[in-house]
Write an enzyme that holds these catalytic residues in place. Structure first.
Site: not given
Length: 261
Positions: A68, A26, A53
């Protein structure tokens, strides 16, 4: 009355051609604070991960950045909204004070064997991402998701059926209702439901949810799971993938089960 002809089970999308369960790094493994950087993905590669990810935004001049947040403020030494800054300014920012933000195209090039689960964080990133996948031929290496189900549907309309996608919030809700016996429609073409274990105190992932997804030919990938007991519980339910910030923890749990490949 003629006998019912069995329907063939659809072949999995090539993006999913890996023994189950799938371990996802992640944001490259965000536990050390260098999330979504090339350094994080290098460390994940060294730890044996193949599935990563990440998230994408576009700069004011249309460059597709793996990051992000909508702003640089939380994890870099710079300030400002990515969508309002040119790439020349964003490129000066350093995650954790040391690591530059990568362009997603650079990550595709540096990690040619990686599979990327990409969260479309902004509408402006939709077309640049689809154009990049088309230009690089990365159809088997990218799965596109978003909380916004409509955004993913628009990506599919733009890209066509070769694009692997997961369900957004509306699709996950529909799948959950299906698991409870409510016959609601689902967007066709998704390859996975990527979900939290719980949402707002309500459990999302249970045996019925997993079984329903599997009957529909969908995998279930759960995010973001960092505790070994939760990892074990989800694996016992039959989930197909786990996304974690703690790379060695997930690797250890899978190794104990003989499931690390």
């Amino acid at each position: 009355m003629s006998a019912r002809v069995p329907q063939p089970v659809p072949r999995p999308h090539p993006y999913l051609d890996h023994p189950l369960p799938l371990p996802f790094a992640h944001r490259g493994g965000a536990a050390d604070g260098l999330e979504n950087t090339a350094a994080a993905f290098r460390r994940a590669t060294a730890a044996g991960y193949r599935y990563f990810e990440t998230d994408v935004h576009t700069t004011a001049d249309g460059r597709l950045v793996a990051f992000h947040d909508a702003t640089l403020d939380r994890v870099t030494d710079a300030r400002g909204r990515i969508g309002e800054l040119p790439w020349s300014a964003v490129a000066e920012a350093r995650v954790g004070g040391t690591e530059p933000l990568p362009l997603f195209e650079e990550l595709l090039e540096e990690f040619p064997h990686a599979r990327w689960n990409v969260d479309l964080k902004a509408e402006s990133a939709l077309r640049p991402l689809v154009d990049l996948v088309r230009r690089t031929g990365a159809w088997d290496r990218v799965c596109v998701g978003s909380f916004d189900e409509g955004r993913v549907a628009r990506a599919v309309r733009l890209a066509g059926p070769r694009l692997a996608t997961s369900y957004g919030v509306r699709g996950v809700l529909a799948l959950r209702l299906r698991s409870l016996g409510v016959p609601v429609p689902l967007r066709p073409g998704a390859v996975a439901a990527q979900v939290p274990e719980t949402q707002g105190g309500v459990r999302v992932v249970d045996r019925r949810f997993v079984a329903t997804a599997h009957r529909l030919g969908l995998q279930v990938h759960v995010w973001t799971v960092n505790a070994p007991d939760r990892m074990a519980r989800l694996l016992d339910l039959g989930v197909d993938g786990i996304m974690t910030d703690h790379l060695q923890t997930l690797r250890g749990v899978l190794t104990e089960r003989g499931a690390w490949v």
